[in-house]
Motif scaffolding. Sequence first.
Motif: not given
Length: 501
Positions: A210-211, A219-220, A227-228, A269-270
Motif C-alpha cells: 500500500s505504501e 481496502a483493509f 490514499r495515493r 482497487g480495480v
Amino acid sequence: MQQPGSILCVTLGGHSMRVAEQLLGRGWDLAQANDLAAAGRLQAHRSFMLGLLVVGAESTVPETAVEACIGASGGSEWVAVCEPQALESPAFRDLVLGSFFDHLLMPFHLNELELVLGHATQRAILRQRHDAARRHAVDALGMVGQGPAITRLREQIRKVAATEAPVLIGGESGSGKELAARAIHQCSHRSAGSFVAVNCGAISPSLIQSELFGHERGAFTGASSERRGLIEAASGGTIFLDEIGDLPIELQTNLLRFLQEKTISRVGGVRNIHVDVRVVAASHVDLAEAVAVGQFREDLFYRLNVLSIDVAPLRRRMEDVPILAEYFFQRCVAKSRTRVRGFSRQALAAMLAHAWPGNVRELFNRVQRAVVMTDRRLIGPADLGLQAVENVAGMGLDVARTAAERDVICLTLTRVGRNITHAARELGVSRMTLYRLMEKHGIALESESRLHVAPVWPEPAPVIRPTPSPRVGDPLEAMMNAPSAGFHADWAGAGKPAGRA
Ligand SMILES: Nc1ncnc2c1ncn2[C@@H]1O[C@H](COP(=O)(O)OP(=O)(O)OP(=O)(O)O)[C@@H](O)[C@H]1O
C-alpha cells in the motif's frame, strides 16, 4: 576578491594608530578602523587578505567582538600586536592562540612586523588557492571528487539522465548510490518533478504494497480513506527504489507490471491508473546472484538492468579521500562555533591508510565526530577514531627522514591517482628516480586499489595497515553509541534514515 597585501588594521586605544601610519609609510595597502564597529563597516564593502589588530597600552580587548570581526573576515589571516600585559587575560590568550596567524609584543621593530605580515600574506594566498580548488571539486550535483572513478561516474550519470529507461545502481552501502540517483534525476528533463526515495528494506512487508501502490477506501481494516502511493506521488518525476533486493517476491510481480505497462492499481482497487514515473533502483547485494538463488525475479532484473551504473567503494578511489574529508569538514564547521582549522598531516595519512568499509558515509561520520570531539586546532588520527599510521616518538633522525620521504611519495601518488608521470612532476624528480624511490620504500602500485606500503620499521613495528572497523565492545563504538554524542557505531548505517518512505 581579496587584494594581495591588503590589510584591515583595527587599532584599539593608546598609540596604536602609529603602527598603521608606519605601515602606510612603507607602502602597505591598508585601511584603518579605530574601533570594531568601523572595522565591520569596512568589511561590509571590501575583502582583506590580512587583518591586523593593534591593542594599545591600557586598553582592554572586547574578545567576543574581536572574534565576531575575525569570523566576518572570511579567509583573512590575522596578526595581533599588543603589550605583554594584554596576554595576561586568559580569554585574549585563547583568542590569539585560536584565531590569529601570529602575534608580536610591543615594543617591536617595524621590520619584524613586516616579516610576519609577509608570511601571513603567503598563507592567505595559499588558503585562497586551496579554497578555489575545493570549490572546483564540488559539482552542481553536490558530488565531491576529482579522481578517475568519480569522473567516469559523472559521465555515466549524464548519459543515462538523457534517457527514460530504468537504471540499476550497484555499489556498497554508503558509497553514494542515492546521491547518484538524485544526480540522475537532477540532470534529466524530469528535474522539475519530484524525487521520491524509498528504502524497500526499511518498510514492513505488510505495508509495502500500500505504501508503493496506494490503497482505496476500505481496502483493509483502518483504510478509512483512499490514499495515493509513493509511485503516484513521484508522478512526473523519479522514484528511487533503494535496496530493491529486499522487495518481497509478490511485489516484484506488481513492479514488473508497472515497468511494462506504466500503470498501477491501488490495493483494493480495480482501476488501472496511468503513472509517468522513471524508476531508478539500487542494491548493495548482487542481484544477478539473487536471481540465481531464486530470490529475485529474472524478468524484473532484466527490466531494471537496462542501464547500470556502479559506484566504486571509497577504498578504490582513495585520491578523493582528502577532498571529501575537507568538504565534510567545511560543512561541519560552518554549523558550529569551533576553532578547529583542519586536519593534521598524521590525520591525512591515517585516512589514506584506512580501508573505509562504511565508505563515504563512514568518512562523513568520522569527520563530524572529530569536529565535535577534538580539543586541538588540527584534527588528529585519534579524533577520527583512526589508528596513527606510525609512532614517531623515539624514532631516530635517519628513520624519521626515510619515513617522511616515503609519506610524501605515498600521499602524492594517492593524490594524483597513482599516475607516475604526474607524481614525478609534483615531487620534482624524474620518473626513473621515482621508480627507484618507490622500490627503496617498498611502495607498490597495486592493480586496482590502493598503494601497498612496506614497513620502514624493523619488524614487528607497525606501519600502514587498515584499521579494523569498529566492533561490539570497541571503546570507540561505545563512545559513538553514547546517546549524548548522537552518533551510531555502525559506520555503514550511521546517519542513514531508516526509512524514507
Ligand atoms: N561523492 C560524494 N560527494 C559528497 N558526498 C557524498 C558523496 N558520496 C556520498 N556522499 C554522502 O555520503 C552519504 C552516503 O551516501 P548515499 O546515501 O548516497 O549512499 P548509498 O550508497 O545510497 O548508501 P546505502 O546503500 O546505505 O543506502 C550521504 O550523506 C551522501 O551525501
